[in-house]
Design a protein around this motif. Structure first.
Motif, short mmCIF file in Angstrom:
data_model
loop_
_atom_site.label_atom_id
_atom_site.label_comp_id
_atom_site.label_asym_id
_atom_site.label_seq_id
_atom_site.Cartn_x
_atom_site.Cartn_y
_atom_site.Cartn_z
N ASP A 51 0.56 -1.27 0.24
CA ASP A 51 -0.53 0.22 -0.14
C ASP A 51 0.76 1.06 -0.31
OD1 ASP A 51 -2.70 -0.91 0.15
OD2 ASP A 51 -2.14 -1.88 1.95
N GLN B 99 0.94 5.83 -0.67
CA GLN B 99 -0.05 6.56 -0.75
C GLN B 99 1.25 7.82 -0.90
OE1 GLN B 99 -2.80 9.87 1.86
NE2 GLN B 99 -1.66 7.87 2.70
N SER C 21 -2.94 11.23 -3.62
CA SER C 21 -3.18 9.37 -4.38
C SER C 21 -4.87 8.89 -2.87
CB SER C 21 -2.21 8.72 -4.29
OG SER C 21 -1.14 8.61 -3.69
N THR D 290 -3.35 3.39 -1.92
CA THR D 290 -3.67 2.46 -3.01
C THR D 290 -2.89 1.20 -2.91
OG1 THR D 290 -3.85 4.91 -4.43
CG2 THR D 290 -2.96 2.90 -5.58
N LYS E 203 -9.39 -1.65 -2.64
CA LYS E 203 -8.41 -0.21 -2.92
C LYS E 203 -8.27 -0.92 -4.26
CE LYS E 203 -5.90 -0.67 1.36
NZ LYS E 203 -6.68 -1.76 1.91
N LYS E 204 -8.00 0.47 -4.49
CA LYS E 204 -7.59 0.17 -6.26
C LYS E 204 -6.11 -0.58 -6.68
CE LYS E 204 -5.33 4.22 -7.95
NZ LYS E 204 -5.66 5.24 -8.75
N SER F 32 -2.87 -1.54 -8.53
CA SER F 32 -2.36 -0.98 -9.50
C SER F 32 -1.74 -2.16 -10.43
CB SER F 32 -1.20 0.40 -9.51
OG SER F 32 -1.82 1.23 -9.20
#
Length: 256
Positions: A114, A116, A159, A162, A248-249, A251
């Motif tokens: 994670d 940020q 952000s 994420t 959560k997103k 990526s």
């Protein structure tokens, strides 16, 4: 009761040391396990650093509140370090302890975490880097394997937390330019994955080992060794997808 002489004890100690050297010879990484995680809940930096101890203490902080899980969730906050050697501020930090090991044997094909970006205006381009291999028998010092990085994940300013995944599949890793570093440029990705000696996170739009100048502060949590879901390996590089069951997103970096 067993009575051992001093000579016997010394012999046993020497034998034990020889056994340890056989298990972990110089230049060989320790064991790593699938699923292991750094969640920073112990209040420490969990052996992540930015070089010298003083530098690490000034730029890396375990924050006791405000992680991805909210109240009471610790996370690691990293501020860029100013360096004359490479010019400008660098957001580059690494671990040479619990993240060493044979990633291939452990079935680790990705690192999830994670992150940020706390900057209000600056975009981060995050890359994961690995360094390793084995000792060159001809010189006894050079590592055959060298440095590699993943493709970059773009993290917008402000952000929020994420979830990102860096693929460690051999075809997704890029030989990096080590610049003024004493490390060896990537020349054998399989050898590096079989004996990773360093894991690092850096900001760079290109495959650079030292990172590029930036002023943004980064939050990091839940760094975890995971297998890359097979379905995601079909996606092209740089896609952002939503996985069922994840809040959560996610990526995902996959080289096409």
């Amino acid at each position: 009761m067993l009575n051992c002489s001093n000579n016997t004890r010394r012999s046993a100690s020497v034998f034990s040391m020889l056994c340890l050297l056989c298990l972990f010879p110089p230049g060989t990484a320790q064991a790593i396990s699938l699923g292991q995680i750094d969640n920073f809940e112990d209040g420490t930096l969990q052996d992540w650093r930015m070089g010298f101890s003083a530098t690490t203490a000034d730029h890396m902080t375990n924050i006791a509140d405000g992680g991805p899980a909210g109240t009471g969730d610790n996370y690691l906050q990293v501020a860029p370090i100013s360096t004359e050697l490479f010019g400008g501020n660098r957001l580059t930090f690494f671990n040479t302890q619990q993240w060493q090991g044979n990633y291939t044997a452990a079935g680790i094909t990705a690192i999830a975490m994670d992150v940020q970006n706390f900057s209000s205006s600056e975009v981060l381009n995050l890359r994961l880097g690995i360094n390793g291999g084995y000792v060159d028998p001809n010189t006894g010092t050079s590592y055959i394997g060298g440095t590699f990085t993943t493709s970059s994940i773009s993290l917008d300013s402000g952000s929020g937390w994420t979830r990102v995944v860096f693929s460690l599949l051999p075809g997704d890793l890029i030989a990096s330019d080590v610049g003024r570093s004493s490390n060896t440029p990537g020349n054998n990705v399989q050898a590096t994955l079989a004996n990773v000696l360093e894991l690092r996170l850096l900001n760079s739009a290109t495959a650079d080992w030292n990172g590029l100048p930036v002023t943004a502060t980064l939050g990091v949590d839940n760094i975890q060794a995971v297998p890359l879901p097979p379905a995601l390996a079909l996606f092209a590089s740089g896609l952002v997808v939503l996985l069922p069951g994840w809040r959560k997103k996610y990526s995902v970096i996959i080289d096409s």
